[in-house]
Design a protein around this motif. Sequence first.
Motif, mmCIF file in Angstrom:
data_model
loop_
_atom_site.group_PDB
_atom_site.id
_atom_site.type_symbol
_atom_site.label_atom_id
_atom_site.label_comp_id
_atom_site.label_asym_id
_atom_site.label_seq_id
_atom_site.Cartn_x
_atom_site.Cartn_y
_atom_site.Cartn_z
ATOM 1 N N ASP A 116 0.792 -1.294 -0.061
ATOM 2 C CA ASP A 116 0.014 0.006 -0.118
ATOM 3 C C ASP A 116 0.636 1.138 0.060
ATOM 4 O O ASP A 116 0.243 2.191 -0.401
ATOM 5 N N ASP A 117 2.050 1.132 0.350
ATOM 6 C CA ASP A 117 3.181 2.486 0.020
ATOM 7 C C ASP A 117 3.336 2.622 -1.428
ATOM 8 O O ASP A 117 4.200 1.652 -1.855
ATOM 9 N N PRO A 118 2.914 3.602 -1.900
ATOM 10 C CA PRO A 118 2.871 3.937 -3.326
ATOM 11 C C PRO A 118 4.546 4.128 -3.736
ATOM 12 O O PRO A 118 4.904 3.531 -4.810
ATOM 13 N N ARG A 119 5.271 4.615 -2.871
ATOM 14 C CA ARG A 119 6.683 4.864 -3.116
ATOM 15 C C ARG A 119 7.528 3.689 -3.038
ATOM 16 O O ARG A 119 8.304 3.379 -4.022
ATOM 17 N N ALA B 173 -5.475 -5.614 0.047
ATOM 18 C CA ALA B 173 -5.449 -7.088 -0.086
ATOM 19 C C ALA B 173 -6.949 -7.275 -1.134
ATOM 20 O O ALA B 173 -6.671 -8.527 -1.777
ATOM 21 N N ALA B 174 -7.885 -6.534 -1.102
ATOM 22 C CA ALA B 174 -8.862 -6.889 -2.022
ATOM 23 C C ALA B 174 -8.661 -7.227 -3.446
ATOM 24 O O ALA B 174 -8.874 -8.017 -4.137
ATOM 25 N N ILE B 175 -7.838 -5.884 -4.032
ATOM 26 C CA ILE B 175 -7.486 -6.212 -5.384
ATOM 27 C C ILE B 175 -6.206 -7.190 -5.568
ATOM 28 O O ILE B 175 -6.489 -7.791 -6.340
ATOM 29 N N GLY B 176 -5.643 -7.169 -4.731
ATOM 30 C CA GLY B 176 -4.371 -8.455 -4.681
ATOM 31 C C GLY B 176 -5.117 -9.661 -4.786
ATOM 32 O O GLY B 176 -4.570 -10.779 -5.656
ATOM 33 N N ARG B 177 -6.184 -10.052 -3.868
ATOM 34 C CA ARG B 177 -6.871 -11.409 -4.129
ATOM 35 C C ARG B 177 -7.347 -11.543 -5.394
ATOM 36 O O ARG B 177 -7.285 -12.592 -6.031
ATOM 37 N N GLY B 178 -8.174 -10.615 -5.960
ATOM 38 C CA GLY B 178 -8.766 -10.707 -7.366
ATOM 39 C C GLY B 178 -7.764 -10.882 -8.390
ATOM 40 O O GLY B 178 -7.984 -11.844 -9.306
ATOM 41 N N MET B 179 -6.695 -10.319 -8.356
ATOM 42 C CA MET B 179 -5.448 -10.606 -9.146
ATOM 43 C C MET B 179 -5.044 -11.946 -9.160
ATOM 44 O O MET B 179 -4.763 -12.493 -10.208
ATOM 45 N N LEU C 189 3.910 -9.903 -0.422
ATOM 46 C CA LEU C 189 2.597 -9.364 0.413
ATOM 47 C C LEU C 189 3.389 -8.554 1.635
ATOM 48 O O LEU C 189 3.879 -9.216 2.395
ATOM 49 N N ASP C 190 2.589 -7.384 1.677
ATOM 50 C CA ASP C 190 2.654 -6.567 2.747
ATOM 51 C C ASP C 190 1.987 -7.167 3.788
ATOM 52 O O ASP C 190 0.823 -7.770 3.530
ATOM 53 N N VAL C 191 2.222 -7.006 5.107
ATOM 54 C CA VAL C 191 1.228 -7.543 6.239
ATOM 55 C C VAL C 191 0.362 -6.477 6.474
ATOM 56 O O VAL C 191 -1.008 -6.715 6.641
ATOM 57 N N MET C 192 0.628 -5.088 6.955
ATOM 58 C CA MET C 192 -0.306 -4.074 7.290
ATOM 59 C C MET C 192 -0.830 -3.485 5.894
ATOM 60 O O MET C 192 -0.200 -2.674 5.214
ATOM 61 N N LEU C 193 -2.129 -3.613 5.743
ATOM 62 C CA LEU C 193 -2.452 -3.289 4.403
ATOM 63 C C LEU C 193 -3.856 -2.332 4.835
ATOM 64 O O LEU C 193 -4.278 -2.186 5.906
ATOM 65 N N PRO C 194 -4.541 -1.653 3.854
ATOM 66 C CA PRO C 194 -5.383 -0.900 4.208
ATOM 67 C C PRO C 194 -6.794 -1.820 5.014
ATOM 68 O O PRO C 194 -7.662 -1.145 5.594
ATOM 69 N N GLU C 195 -6.910 -2.771 4.735
ATOM 70 C CA GLU C 195 -7.840 -3.696 5.435
ATOM 71 C C GLU C 195 -7.805 -3.969 6.722
ATOM 72 O O GLU C 195 -8.431 -4.450 7.442
ATOM 73 N N GLY C 196 -6.519 -3.714 7.288
ATOM 74 C CA GLY C 196 -6.257 -4.307 8.514
ATOM 75 C C GLY C 196 -4.798 -4.614 8.779
ATOM 76 O O GLY C 196 -3.943 -4.593 8.107
ATOM 77 N N PRO C 197 -4.198 -4.532 10.179
ATOM 78 C CA PRO C 197 -2.927 -4.705 10.568
ATOM 79 C C PRO C 197 -2.537 -6.267 10.115
ATOM 80 O O PRO C 197 -1.051 -6.308 10.108
ATOM 81 N N GLN C 198 -3.415 -7.138 9.913
ATOM 82 C CA GLN C 198 -2.831 -8.613 9.463
ATOM 83 C C GLN C 198 -3.490 -8.944 8.310
ATOM 84 O O GLN C 198 -3.684 -10.167 7.739
#
Length: 226
Positions: A8-11, A33-39, A50-59
């Motif tokens: 989720d960090d664009p840079r 995570a939602a977009i990642g799952r779809g892809m 995969l990053d762990v802390m994403l907009p959907e939550g810390p895990q």
Amino acid sequence: MRVLLVEDDPRLAALIVEGLSDDGLMVDHAPNAAIGRGMAELELYDLLILDVMLPEGPQAGFELARVLRSQRDKTPILFLTARGDMDSKLVGLETGGDDYLTKPFDFRELRARIRALVRRARGEAANLIPLPGGFTLDLAGRQVLKDNQPVPLTPREYALVECLGLNPGRAYSRNSLIERVWPGESEVDTKVVDVYVSSLRRKLGEAFVETVRGLGYRLGRMEGVP
């Protein structure tokens, strides 16, 4: 090699995409995570980062891995996160992760871990892979060897050999090779693939790359292999 990066960090995502693309990898990016799952459910990837802390939550990264594993997705997963405590690492591995790299990281280590994971998933125990004509693909050194001496190849030629060498029985269309060897370069003409194949045949032998009529190319047959 095709990689899905969920970050989720664009840079940071841009830096990873650029760095891995320079290595000849095709990298798709998902910001959550939602977009990642779809892809991941729609496309076939060689590796998931995969990053762990994403907009959907810390895990959310852990949860995404758990969902994909429940669907019997065996794609190697590398967690890339700032959470470096042992408990987090154990959770990551227990949810289906194959490796865990803590931010900040050295890009050379990221490259090494990616290649090790993909080799392990393909059942390759070493960095050296035999090729037709007595050549050897040296994944660690990113070179092709003959009698332990490097063969002079351009970066694109090497990327093409690596793509074919890691999947010796697979035939690739010209467009598929462009996606993997010229990632992100949509204006590349399919005739460029033919030019590079001709160059490889001059340097490595006519039988090194086999033409698959009506489809494209694959690695030539090795002696003693039907």
